[in-house]
Enzyme design. Structure first.
Site, short mmCIF file in Angstrom:
data_model
loop_
_atom_site.label_atom_id
_atom_site.label_comp_id
_atom_site.label_asym_id
_atom_site.label_seq_id
_atom_site.Cartn_x
_atom_site.Cartn_y
_atom_site.Cartn_z
N ASP A 75 80.42 -8.48 62.38
CA ASP A 75 81.45 -8.39 61.34
C ASP A 75 81.35 -7.06 60.61
O ASP A 75 80.33 -6.37 60.68
CB ASP A 75 81.34 -9.56 60.34
CG ASP A 75 80.06 -9.53 59.52
OD1 ASP A 75 78.98 -9.15 60.07
OD2 ASP A 75 80.10 -9.88 58.32
N GLU A 135 77.30 -11.33 58.14
CA GLU A 135 76.27 -10.56 57.42
C GLU A 135 76.85 -9.94 56.17
O GLU A 135 76.23 -9.96 55.11
CB GLU A 135 75.69 -9.47 58.33
CG GLU A 135 74.38 -8.88 57.81
CD GLU A 135 74.53 -7.81 56.75
OE1 GLU A 135 73.55 -7.52 56.06
OE2 GLU A 135 75.65 -7.24 56.58
N1 BES Z 1 73.44 -2.66 57.16
C1 BES Z 1 73.59 -3.01 55.78
C2 BES Z 1 72.28 -3.02 55.03
C3 BES Z 1 71.63 -1.66 54.88
C4 BES Z 1 72.34 -0.62 54.31
C5 BES Z 1 70.33 -1.49 55.27
C6 BES Z 1 71.75 0.61 54.18
C7 BES Z 1 69.73 -0.27 55.13
C8 BES Z 1 70.44 0.78 54.58
C9 BES Z 1 74.22 -4.40 55.69
O1 BES Z 1 75.30 -4.56 56.56
C10 BES Z 1 74.76 -4.61 54.29
O2 BES Z 1 75.71 -3.97 53.93
N2 BES Z 1 74.14 -5.51 53.54
C11 BES Z 1 74.62 -5.93 52.27
C12 BES Z 1 74.11 -7.32 52.04
C13 BES Z 1 75.00 -8.23 51.29
C14 BES Z 1 76.44 -8.23 51.68
C15 BES Z 1 74.42 -9.63 51.23
C16 BES Z 1 74.12 -5.01 51.19
O3 BES Z 1 73.01 -4.44 51.30
O4 BES Z 1 74.86 -4.81 50.22
MN MN Z 2 74.79 -3.94 58.47
MN MN Z 3 77.06 -3.60 55.65
#
Ligand code: BES
Ligand code: MN
Ligand code: MN
Length: 437
Positions: A75, A135
């Site tokens: 997604d 996710e």
């Molecule tokens: N891939 C990201 C997380 C991430 C971003 C890890 C930058 C390392 C560096 C993930 O898809 C994401 O956006 N996670 C969200 C989590 C939330 C929606 C529960 C976040 O970190 O805001």
């Molecule tokens: Mn991600």
């Molecule tokens: Mn993300």
């Protein structure tokens, strides 16, 4: 490169998980990936959830061989504001060695590296893929799925690429992620909007009250979060660990952000504040008149979106309890406050010296011609802590993106050189793992 064409197809599917209008597209992305894995000899299952399906696929060659579980998400975030994209978000376009599209780096491109790495792979490793479509909305259905299917998911190593390299040309092994506690706070004053002349002076104003509350969440001078107990479980970082951190180019970061200072908690370096200190940040505020010109009105309601990034050993539920109690205590008489928990995720620390991390370090060095740096990251991947706990297996976080990939923003991109090198490194990792088993 033959890995590119299918990726462009994958990227053209607008699998925006938060938007009900894209429900079918999210499913289409899952089915697309399912088919690619089946072509590679996987047996696959689509697990329905009340929202978006979970894809599980396995290719088990030999009960004696080591088993790798790859996690990723198909997604993506919404693409808006559309007018700021140089090419449309779901018409993937290659410019100067980068592919531009929503999801290019987060996470379709990185996930695709793990699929493409299997092309011509001869190593005897058992493979399992666990891929979700929720996710970006906090993995509400994957977390219970993992708990309920420990046996099926059992593996010797969990492999995740959903983050960034520390810097360009710098292979990076990530051993920490921050967690997240995300709240929405709504404040209700009068039963309806009021003329600000006819009622100003006797009417409660929820925007004013919200501002007063917001100002009490963080100390303006020291940058400390003022929620009682907020820091109680924060594990300090050892001097030894900090010595292993790569140097952060603060001037480059300021340049990239277009700012002259990097504000944050007093007494900690920017890198420590990004990787190992918790934060509190309003992510949105609403209430009252937002249109052109003026409207004399005292709004009945105002609200706040609040994100708190957490570090080991903070717990999202516990932090939500602390924050809610403090917010409620701050709520002035004459207002009704509602606190909603939108999503959360636990922070993660892994062992940088685990056997599979060492193998990945070798694979990265062979491919990039230099040893990896060891980094933490500030973002959150909710299921990682769950996988670590439920399976008890070492986790290898191999970020293949770059910090300027524009995640969640217009013109998201993924550098094809990192796709190519990522594929080689993953393939080599499987080879080394098979030999070591
Ligand atoms: N891939 C990201 C997380 C991430 C971003 C890890 C930058 C390392 C560096 C993930 O898809 C994401 O956006 N996670 C969200 C989590 C939330 C929606 C529960 C976040 O970190 O805001
Ligand atoms: Mn991600
Ligand atoms: Mn993300």
């Amino acid at each position: 490169m033959s890995a590119l064409e299918p990726l462009l197809e994958f990227l053209s599917i607008p699998s925006v998980s938060t938007d009900p209008r894209h429900q079918k597209d999210v499913r289409r992305a899952a089915l697309w990936l399912k088919e690619r894995l089946e072509v590679l000899g996987f047996r696959s299952e689509l697990h329905e959830t009340p929202l978006h399906p979970i894809l599980y696929a396995e290719r088990l060659l030999d009960p004696e061989a080591p088993t790798v579980l790859v996690y990723g998400h198909y997604d993506v975030q919404p693409p808006d504001p559309l007018e700021l994209w140089e090419s449309p978000p779901f018409s993937p376009t290659v410019r100067e060695g980068r592919v531009y599209a929503r999801g290019a780096s987060d996470d379709k491109g990185q996930l695709w590296a793990h699929v493409a790495a299997l092309e011509g792979l001869e190593a005897r490793v058992n493979l399992k893929f666990l891929v979700e479509g929720e996710e970006e909305i906090g993995s509400p259905h994957l977390l219970p799925f993992v708990r309920a299917h420990r046996e099926k998911l059992r593996a010797d190593v969990v492999l995740v690429s959903d983050g960034a390299m520390f810097a360009p040309h710098t292979p990076t092994l990530t051993y920490g992620l921050r967690g997240l506690c995300y709240l929405e706070v709504r404040l209700q004053g009068a039963r309806r909007d009021l003329h600000s002349g006819a009622f100003g002076g006797v009417a409660p104003n929820p925007i004013q009250a919200l501002g007063w509350i917001l100002a009490r969440l963080k100390d303006g001078t020291t940058g400390r979060v003022l929620i009682p107990g907020f820091y109680d479980r924060v594990r300090p970082v050892s001097e030894e660990e900090k010595r292993l951190w790569p140097p952060l180019d603060e001037e480059a970061l300021k340049g990239e952000l277009g700012v002259e200072v990097l504000p944050g908690e007093e007494g900690y370096s920017p890198l420590e504040r990004l990787w190992a200190r918790p934060t509190l940040d309003p992510n949105g505020i609403f209430g009252g008149y937002q249109g052109e010109g003026s409207k004399t009105v005292i709004p009945a309601e105002a609200g706040l979106k609040l994100s708190m990034r957490l570090v080991p050993d903070q717990d999202p539920e516990e932090v939500a309890d602390l924050a809610e109690a403090y917010l409620k205590a701050l709520c002035p008489p004459g207002y009704r406050m509602e606190v909603r928990r939108l999503h959360g995720g636990k922070p993660v620390l892994t062992d940088p010296q685990s056997p599979p991390m060492r193998l990945m370090a070798r694979a990265l060095e062979e491919v990039w011609g230099r040893p990896p740096v060891y980094a933490r990251e500030g973002g959150t991947i909710p299921v990682v802590a769950e996988l670590q706990e439920a399976l008890g297996a070492p986790v290898v976080l191999l970020g293949l993106g770059l910090n300027d990939d524009n995640l969640h923003a217009p013109n998201e991109k993924f550098d094809l050189v990192n796709l190519e090198k990522g594929i080689l490194a993953i393939r080599r990792f499987h080879g080394l793992l098979a030999e070591s088993g």
